[in-house]
Design a protein around this motif. Structure first.
Motif, PDB file in Angstrom:
ATOM      1  N   UNK A 111      96.784 -24.372  93.672  1.00 22.39           N
ATOM      2  CA  UNK A 111      97.142 -23.013  93.716  1.00 22.39           C
ATOM      3  C   UNK A 111      98.022 -22.872  94.852  1.00 22.39           C
ATOM      4  N   UNK A 112      97.693 -23.285  96.154  1.00 26.11           N
ATOM      5  CA  UNK A 112      98.397 -23.153  97.065  1.00 26.11           C
ATOM      6  C   UNK A 112      99.840 -24.026  96.986  1.00 26.11           C
ATOM      7  N   UNK A 113      99.811 -25.208  96.449  1.00 27.95           N
ATOM      8  CA  UNK A 113     101.109 -25.857  96.120  1.00 27.95           C
ATOM      9  C   UNK A 113     101.984 -25.176  95.068  1.00 27.95           C
ATOM     10  N   UNK A 114     101.386 -24.516  94.135  1.00 23.93           N
ATOM     11  CA  UNK A 114     101.989 -23.814  93.323  1.00 23.93           C
ATOM     12  C   UNK A 114     102.976 -22.655  93.536  1.00 23.93           C
ATOM     13  N   UNK A 115     102.147 -21.998  94.391  1.00 26.53           N
ATOM     14  CA  UNK A 115     102.844 -20.821  95.058  1.00 26.53           C
ATOM     15  C   UNK A 115     104.005 -21.223  95.773  1.00 26.53           C
ATOM     16  N   UNK A 116     103.764 -22.298  96.587  1.00 29.98           N
ATOM     17  CA  UNK A 116     104.993 -22.525  97.413  1.00 29.98           C
ATOM     18  C   UNK A 116     106.292 -23.231  96.885  1.00 29.98           C
ATOM     19  N   UNK A 117     105.922 -23.954  95.700  1.00 31.62           N
ATOM     20  CA  UNK A 117     106.883 -24.467  94.927  1.00 31.62           C
ATOM     21  C   UNK A 117     107.803 -23.496  94.275  1.00 31.62           C
ATOM     22  N   UNK A 118     107.005 -22.536  93.415  1.00 32.51           N
ATOM     23  CA  UNK A 118     107.812 -21.628  92.764  1.00 32.51           C
ATOM     24  C   UNK A 118     108.032 -21.918  91.332  1.00 32.51           C
ATOM     25  N   UNK A 119     109.329 -21.358  91.010  1.00 30.93           N
ATOM     26  CA  UNK A 119     109.558 -21.548  89.853  1.00 30.93           C
ATOM     27  C   UNK A 119     109.664 -22.434  88.844  1.00 30.93           C
ATOM     28  N   UNK A 120     109.945 -23.587  89.594  1.00 32.81           N
ATOM     29  CA  UNK A 120     109.735 -25.273  89.117  1.00 32.81           C
ATOM     30  C   UNK A 120     108.610 -25.547  88.301  1.00 32.81           C
ATOM     31  N   UNK A 121     107.616 -24.879  88.906  1.00 32.55           N
ATOM     32  CA  UNK A 121     106.165 -25.081  88.116  1.00 32.55           C
ATOM     33  C   UNK A 121     106.192 -24.480  86.741  1.00 32.55           C
ATOM     34  N   UNK A 122     107.002 -23.948  86.349  1.00 30.24           N
ATOM     35  CA  UNK A 122     106.893 -23.341  85.180  1.00 30.24           C
ATOM     36  C   UNK A 122     107.310 -24.291  84.001  1.00 30.24           C
ATOM     37  N   UNK A 123     107.748 -25.361  84.513  1.00 32.74           N
ATOM     38  CA  UNK A 123     107.907 -26.520  83.345  1.00 32.74           C
ATOM     39  C   UNK A 123     106.371 -27.383  83.016  1.00 32.74           C
ATOM     40  N   UNK A 124     106.158 -27.294  81.857  1.00 31.78           N
ATOM     41  CA  UNK A 124     104.641 -27.799  81.620  1.00 31.78           C
ATOM     42  C   UNK A 124     104.619 -29.494  81.819  1.00 31.78           C
ATOM     43  N   UNK A 135      97.160 -34.287  95.072  1.00 30.56           N
ATOM     44  CA  UNK A 135      96.069 -35.288  95.473  1.00 30.56           C
ATOM     45  C   UNK A 135      96.698 -36.185  96.651  1.00 30.56           C
ATOM     46  N   UNK A 136      97.882 -36.305  96.878  1.00 31.30           N
ATOM     47  CA  UNK A 136      98.207 -37.144  97.982  1.00 31.30           C
ATOM     48  C   UNK A 136      98.247 -36.549  99.421  1.00 31.30           C
ATOM     49  N   UNK A 137      98.208 -35.011  99.305  1.00 32.33           N
ATOM     50  CA  UNK A 137      97.937 -34.090 100.492  1.00 32.33           C
ATOM     51  C   UNK A 137      96.431 -34.149 100.825  1.00 32.33           C
ATOM     52  N   UNK A 138      95.526 -34.691 100.247  1.00 33.30           N
ATOM     53  CA  UNK A 138      94.153 -34.766 100.934  1.00 33.30           C
ATOM     54  C   UNK A 138      93.508 -33.495 101.190  1.00 33.30           C
ATOM     55  N   UNK A 139      94.018 -32.118 100.464  1.00 30.41           N
ATOM     56  CA  UNK A 139      93.420 -31.040 100.920  1.00 30.41           C
ATOM     57  C   UNK A 139      93.832 -30.283 102.242  1.00 30.41           C
ATOM     58  N   UNK A 140      95.016 -30.880 102.824  1.00 34.63           N
ATOM     59  CA  UNK A 140      95.372 -30.460 104.091  1.00 34.63           C
ATOM     60  C   UNK A 140      96.398 -29.158 104.123  1.00 34.63           C
ATOM     61  N   UNK A 141      96.174 -27.857 104.199  1.00 36.52           N
ATOM     62  CA  UNK A 141      97.151 -26.957 104.168  1.00 36.52           C
ATOM     63  C   UNK A 141      98.563 -27.197 104.779  1.00 36.52           C
ATOM     64  N   UNK A 142      98.568 -27.728 105.959  1.00 35.21           N
ATOM     65  CA  UNK A 142      99.853 -28.001 106.544  1.00 35.21           C
ATOM     66  C   UNK A 142     100.555 -29.031 105.795  1.00 35.21           C
ATOM     67  N   UNK A 143     100.062 -30.231 105.178  1.00 36.37           N
ATOM     68  CA  UNK A 143     100.674 -31.169 104.571  1.00 36.37           C
ATOM     69  C   UNK A 143     101.113 -30.443 103.192  1.00 36.37           C
ATOM     70  N   UNK A 144     100.182 -29.712 102.464  1.00 40.99           N
ATOM     71  CA  UNK A 144     100.680 -29.166 101.245  1.00 40.99           C
ATOM     72  C   UNK A 144     101.932 -28.280 101.560  1.00 40.99           C
TER      73      UNK A 144
END
Length: 775
Positions: A111-124, A135-144
């Protein structure tokens, strides 16, 4: 909730003046030039004195007195919350409550990643790739955050797929924004005070990312590698190791696992550790774990590595004679298809200190094993095809740890007795022939501190063999830890009579007495104890003096399928003065657990956990008067399959349970009320102040949890109810159970409930997680 919220980023370069300036700006105060810190503090105090404030202090690196900044104490329920990487700092600043900030769940991370990326995530078509990126970000907000900033610039699937491939190869290649994250995390590593902590942290990178690492094993490796200098005894080394582990967890470089007595290193920190090790000539790691590799790495990779981990792969062969003069650790465990080690494999590994071959398919050890003259730890456990130890084992003059449990080894070479530095031996007795002089070998290892002798439950041994082994074990004078199964109480009596160590404060034991289906201590899974004194007593009857004597030192007691006792008190209540956990399973004659008529003041005062299973005659937990202080530390009570039990909290018992956090009652078919009003008159509303979780399953006659909605339930967070068809009312109002956040229940049961008003149902409904099982 508050009149004003103040957020201050304290940061590494903090000062009282900087914190005051941030507060002043938020309060919009005008401060004349030349005002000192004391005067500024008074201005802030005057302004906040009449307000209900929330002060958030972020990135706190050093402890400080917040009152020096002007933050006042007031009676308006104001709050101060501070965030820090350092747990000890929280204690130094007198924090009332510590909240461990876990990594984001997969759902929240996406959800955080989706919010940060924005419109590109509309592509299914992007979404499946995005999930792998997150998954590569291991749940770390700073890295996400950093990764999202890079991927928001990618506007088609080709760029996303290429970005994912690059991310999976990081940190071996440079990626925009990622090195910044590594440098930030590396700062925590560089800030460690002492090279011992740094090398101990780096060692964790030899294990798979986010895997559970057994703490005792990790510390044995640290000691074998020489990371814990100036300690010879294993007990002292473990103490030193726990101190280092505490510091690494304190600064978030390692984290505690959900599995007790285990730790984990997350993906990102592991990548950082591998990158750090690659820059140090004599500390290079070759770590390829859980990759399914069938072919060994190139020989030049072996030659440049100081530590190699190829665990959890599909290796079938090893190089004939790799050049590994710098190698100190070799981890090959759980390569289940590895059947043979070449004869000359260890020729150039004279410096090897840790060798783990456990759970491989090897049938023998090669002659070159004798070259490992500096080896400290050898793990062969669960090598189920290994049939013997070579006589060349005597060349391993520095060996301290040998684990040969669950192998097919049928004799212990007499040479093992010549390993004068051996401190820890773990073995299974089941495969040894009755005529094998095993005990004479063990008694000759004069420095032995830790001994585990597993005996499979169905193993049949003559009384004389077990008596001889018991007597020999009793002669060891340096033991600090013993795990052993006594088939009969008489063997335990021999040990109690012969050994001078078992009552020592520093001596820990795990004794199993009698024939039991399992040697595992299930109740231990719930504790953080690294070592404790445990007694499992199974399939016997009545009281035996040796058992009562051992109980005086026992912290964890499991009583299984025992006959002809009416309560634990029959063993002598005074003998349970150190008990911290207790399990009673399948004891058909027990009618109560504790008899208060013979209980001294503060009986069972240290008991934290009680689990009662399959007790067909149990009528109550506590019979008779309950002296003040009894069960004052109990946090968990679990009752399962007690078919005639009618009351849980007899008169006065519930008032002692200040610390009870988890109550579970299942398959107790006669229970009508959890808290019976007639047994507990004049009940205080603050009763059970610490209860967080209540589980009620398969209670067909249950009609009430508590009388008249009296209790406040201040800590209750989770309610789990199933197959309780007669329960038509919950003990909640609009003002109690303010922390309740989860109700697990059957969807068909919920509409049957009776509510005082609709507002109450509407308040609780969002917390429900329904199942479709019928009651």
């Amino acid at each position: 909730m508050f009149d004003i919220v103040i957020w201050v980023s304290v940061s590494k370069a903090w000062s009282i003046e900087k914190v005051q300036n941030a507060i002043i700006q938020r309060l919009k105060l005008k401060v004349e030039g030349g005002v000192n810190e004391v005067e500024t503090a008074q201005l802030i105090s005057n302004e906040l004195g009449g307000l209900r404030y929330l002060l958030l202090l972020d990135e706190v690196w050093d402890p400080f007195d917040i009152h020096e900044t002007g933050i006042p104490n007031n009676d308006k329920d104001s709050k101060v919350v501070f965030a820090s990487r350092f747990r000890d700092l929280c204690y130094d600043m007198d924090a009332d409550e510590l909240v461990n900030m876990k990594r984001l769940s997969e759902i929240d991370a996406f959800k955080m990643f989706e919010e940060k990326v924005g419109r590109t995530m509309k592509n299914p078509s992007i979404i499946p790739i995005a999930q792998l990126v997150v998954r590569q970000c291991a749940g770390l907000p700073l890295l996400i955050d950093k990764v999202a900033r890079v991927f928001r610039k990618k506007d088609n699937i080709h760029l996303w797929r290429d970005g994912l491939r690059s991310l999976q190869r990081w940190p071996s290649i440079k990626i925009q924004g990622m090195d910044e994250v590594l440098e930030f995390l590396k700062f925590c590593y560089e800030d460690l005070d002492g090279e011992d902590k740094k090398v101990c942290f780096l060692y964790g990178a030899l294990f798979p990312e986010d895997s559970d690492i057994f703490v005792d094993y990790l510390m044995e490796c640290w000691k074998a590698e020489g990371f814990l200098p100036n300690v010879d005894e294993f007990r002292d080394a473990r103490d030193r190791g726990h101190n280092i582990l505490h510091d690494l967890i304190n600064v978030s470089l390692l984290e505690r696992s959900a599995m007790k007595r285990h730790v984990r290193m997350n993906k990102v920190l592991r990548n950082m550790a591998l990158k750090i090790s690659s820059r140090v000539l004599d500390h290079k790691f070759l770590a390829r774990t859980c990759e399914g590799i069938k072919e060994v790495p190139m020989e030049e990779e072996w030659a440049s590595a100081s530590r190699i981990s190829l665990m959890d792969n599909d290796l079938c062969t090893l190089p004939a004679a790799p050049n590994c003069t710098n190698l100190s650790t070799l981890l090959l465990q759980r390569n289940y298809n590895l059947m043979m080690i070449p004869d000359s494999f260890f020729l150039s590994m004279q410096g090897l200190r840790v060798l783990d071959l456990h759970a491989t398919a090897i049938t023998s050890l090669p002659p070159s094993l004798s070259c490992l003259t500096h080896l400290r730890a050898l793990y062969l456990n669960s090598c189920t095809r290994l049939i013997e130890l070579p006589s060349s084992l005597e060349a391993l003059v520095h060996l301290e740890v040998l684990d040969i449990r669950r192998t097919r080894i049928i004799s212990l070479p007499i040479q093992v007795g010549s390993l004068t530095q051996m401190r820890c031996l773990r073995m299974s007795l089941s495969n040894f022939g009755a005529g094998n002089p095993i005990s004479k070998v063990i008694s000759s290892i004069s420095l032995l501190e830790e001994l585990i002798i597993d005996v499979e439950p169905n193993t049949l041994w003559s009384d004389q063999v077990m008596r001889t082994i018991t007597e020999e074990v009793s002669t060891l004078t340096r033991l600090t830890s013993l795990t052993f199964s006594f088939p009969k109480v008489e063997c335990l009596e021999i040990f109690v009579r012969s050994s001078r160590l078992w009552k020592d404060l520093s001596f820990t034991f795990q004794f199993s007495v009698g024939i039991c289906n399992s040697v595992k201590y299930h109740i231990l899974d719930y504790f953080e104890y690294q070592s404790c004194k445990c007694l499992k007593y199974a399939n016997d009857e009545g009281i035996h003096p040796a058992i009562s004597e051992i109980l005086t030192e026992t912290e964890v007691f499991e009583l299984i399928d025992h006959k002809k006792i009416l309560s634990l008190s029959d063993f002598g209540t005074e003998n349970f003065s150190k008990l911290r956990a207790c399990s009673v399973d399948g004891c058909k004659d027990i009618i109560c657990i504790i008899d208060g008529n013979v209980a001294p003041p503060c009986a069972f005062e240290w008991l934290e956990r009680m689990v009662i299973n399959n007790a067909p005659s149990l009528q109550c937990i506590w019979k008779g008067p309950v002296p003040v202080g009894c069960l004052a530390q109990m946090t968990t009570l679990t009752l399962y399959n007690c078919p005639v039990l009618k009351k849980i909290f007899s008169n006065g018992l519930i008032e002692q349970l200040y610390e009870l956090q988890h109550l579970s009652v299942e398959e107790c078919y006669e229970i009508e009320e959890i808290i019976i009003e007639t047994e507990n008159p004049c009940l205080d509303p603050t009763t059970l102040p610490s209860l967080k979780k209540l589980v009620l399953h398969d209670l067909p006659k249950l009609i009430s949890i508590a009388p008249d909605d009296l209790l406040i339930w201040p800590s209750l967070e989770r309610l789990d109810i199933a197959s309780c068809p007669s329960l038509l009312k919950l003990p909640f109002t609009g003002i109690n159970a303010i922390n309740l956040r989860s109700i697990q229940a059957e969807e068909s049961w919920w509409p049957t409930l009776v509510w005082l008003d609709n507002a109450m149902e509407q308040r609780l409904r969002p917390f429900c997680n329904f199942s479709n099982l019928s009651p």
